[in-house]
Design a protein around this motif. Structure first.
Motif, mmCIF file in Angstrom:
data_model
loop_
_atom_site.group_PDB
_atom_site.id
_atom_site.type_symbol
_atom_site.label_atom_id
_atom_site.label_comp_id
_atom_site.label_asym_id
_atom_site.label_seq_id
_atom_site.Cartn_x
_atom_site.Cartn_y
_atom_site.Cartn_z
ATOM 1 N N SER A 1 5.740 4.448 1.582
ATOM 2 C CA SER A 1 4.704 3.494 1.965
ATOM 3 C C SER A 1 4.065 2.868 0.733
ATOM 4 C CB SER A 1 3.650 4.169 2.833
ATOM 5 O OG SER A 1 2.989 5.167 2.111
ATOM 6 N N VAL A 2 3.918 3.682 -0.323
ATOM 7 C CA VAL A 2 3.322 3.175 -1.563
ATOM 8 C C VAL A 2 4.180 2.049 -2.129
ATOM 9 C CG1 VAL A 2 2.870 3.788 -3.968
ATOM 10 C CG2 VAL A 2 2.110 5.297 -2.151
ATOM 11 N N LEU B 1 -4.804 1.851 -2.638
ATOM 12 C CA LEU B 1 -5.036 1.757 -4.085
ATOM 13 C C LEU B 1 -3.952 0.926 -4.766
ATOM 14 C CD1 LEU B 1 -6.250 5.379 -4.905
ATOM 15 C CD2 LEU B 1 -7.589 3.294 -4.909
ATOM 16 N N VAL B 2 -2.701 1.080 -4.305
ATOM 17 C CA VAL B 2 -1.621 0.295 -4.894
ATOM 18 C C VAL B 2 -1.846 -1.196 -4.648
ATOM 19 C CG1 VAL B 2 0.814 -0.268 -4.620
ATOM 20 C CG2 VAL B 2 0.134 2.074 -4.916
ATOM 21 N N VAL B 3 -2.258 -1.526 -3.411
ATOM 22 C CA VAL B 3 -2.519 -2.933 -3.093
ATOM 23 C C VAL B 3 -3.673 -3.458 -3.948
ATOM 24 C CG1 VAL B 3 -3.272 -4.508 -1.273
ATOM 25 C CG2 VAL B 3 -1.549 -2.781 -0.781
ATOM 26 N N LEU C 1 7.341 10.226 2.123
ATOM 27 C CA LEU C 1 5.895 10.122 1.919
ATOM 28 C C LEU C 1 5.546 8.997 0.949
ATOM 29 C CD1 LEU C 1 5.427 13.944 1.457
ATOM 30 C CD2 LEU C 1 4.731 12.661 3.469
ATOM 31 N N MET D 1 -3.277 6.047 -0.815
ATOM 32 C CA MET D 1 -2.397 5.632 -1.914
ATOM 33 C C MET D 1 -1.995 4.170 -1.738
ATOM 34 S SD MET D 1 -2.171 8.301 -3.640
ATOM 35 C CE MET D 1 -3.677 8.827 -2.924
ATOM 36 N N SER D 2 -1.620 3.807 -0.498
ATOM 37 C CA SER D 2 -1.180 2.432 -0.258
ATOM 38 C C SER D 2 -2.312 1.457 -0.556
ATOM 39 C CB SER D 2 -0.721 2.276 1.198
ATOM 40 O OG SER D 2 0.256 3.237 1.502
ATOM 41 N N ALA E 1 -1.682 9.117 2.496
ATOM 42 C CA ALA E 1 -0.697 8.035 2.377
ATOM 43 C C ALA E 1 -1.368 6.667 2.494
ATOM 44 C CB ALA E 1 0.382 8.173 3.445
ATOM 45 N N ALA F 1 2.542 -6.513 -1.620
ATOM 46 C CA ALA F 1 1.330 -7.091 -2.211
ATOM 47 C C ALA F 1 1.684 -7.891 -3.464
ATOM 48 C CB ALA F 1 0.337 -5.988 -2.551
ATOM 49 N N TYR G 1 4.145 -1.167 0.323
ATOM 50 C CA TYR G 1 2.914 -1.957 0.252
ATOM 51 C C TYR G 1 2.707 -2.541 -1.132
ATOM 52 C CZ TYR G 1 1.679 -1.067 4.977
ATOM 53 O OH TYR G 1 1.691 -1.085 6.335
#
Lengths: 121, 162
Positions: B139-140, A35-37, B136, A32-33, A29, B147, B143
């Protein structure tokens, strides 16, 4: 040649993710976060009318649009697009403009799946 | 693994014996096969992107999508495939082999949504499926949106063209 670059670049982003998990000791998790940022920031770097991520997509095709980094990229993309059109309020209204396909498809298919399928494995 | 990570910050408060034990446990921890995992992630991730590229070409050639818009149907089809494979328990088997190779592509995002939805199905459609679907994957989104917002604000303040 498009297929070769899609494979190599897509694979390389996955290796980056794997390194964050194995060497950086992050949970999936967190990875992934991160990489998204990264994708969101890469779309914020503009020069010559195109963002860094745009150039990346032109070069790598699906190798850049399929990994989760492209989700962050399209969030920023929508925000900036509307910012330039409508001013500051566009930052809020534009964020989900381009991403809609991925998020909607994932929600709809997952919900339908939950109606018919049972958990396995 | 997470214990090893946490132990670093807790080392100060532990006694000598505990430290000794932690060092012993650490030295006996099997090393992660980083090179093998990376190779697998590369192959699996590459294949998924290759499939994506093939779909993009298909949508461009036969369905009249442009190079820019072909990404949307491609992502939707990949997500559909991922959800079907998750329902049959196949995606998780592939993921065990491929690690980051199946988690990083958008199919991994769909897999986390779908598996959370299936897992909590027994708690009901609204509180179970509806409430836990983003457990799950949330969070993606959080963030990513934050961002994107920050990047947007920076562009606004600097007055960057685009």
């Amino acid at each position: 040649m498009d297929f070769v670059w899609a494979f190599i670049i897509g694979g390389a982003i996955c290796v980056l993710g794997q390194l964050l998990i194995d060497v950086g000791k992050l949970t999936p998790a967190h990875t992934m976060s991160t990489l998204v940022v990264l994708g969101a920031i890469a779309d914020g770097i503009w020069w010559g009318g195109k963002s860094l991520y745009d150039r990346f997509v032109e070069f790598a095709g699906a190798g850049a649009t399929v990994p989760i980094t492209s989700f962050g990229n399209s969030l920023t993309h929508g925000a900036l697009q509307e910012l330039h059109k409508d001013g500051w309020i566009g930052i809020i209204t534009g964020i989900f403009e381009v991403t809609s396909a991925g998020v909607s498809a994932a929600i709809i298919f997952s919900f339908l799946a939950a109606l018919v399928a049972r958990p396995r494995g | 693994m997470s214990v090893a990570g946490k132990s670093k910050s807790k080392l100060k408060t532990t006694t000598f014996t505990q430290q000794e034990y932690q060092n012993l446990a650490k030295s006996n921890e099997p090393p992660r096969p980083v090179a093998r995992n990376c190779l697998r992630a590369f192959i699996a991730g590459g294949i998924i992107c290759l499939l994506g590229e093939a779909l993009m070409k298909l949508f461009q050639t036969y369905f009249g999508f442009s190079e820019k818009t072909a990404g949307n149907p491609t992502v939707a089809v990949l997500i559909f495939i991922s959800v079907v494979l998750t329902c049959f328990g196949v995606y998780d088997k592939i993921a065990q082999w491929a690690g980051g190779g199946t988690a990083v592509p958008v199919t991994g995002f769909a897999n986390s949504l779908c598996s959370a939805a299936l897992e909590h199905r027994s708690e009901g459609l609204v509180l179970g499926v509806g409430g836990n679907m983003f457990k799950l994957a949330g969070s993606v989104i959080v963030y990513g949106v934050t961002a994107a917002f920050v990047v947007g604000i920076i562009h606004w303040i600097l007055g960057l063209g685009g």
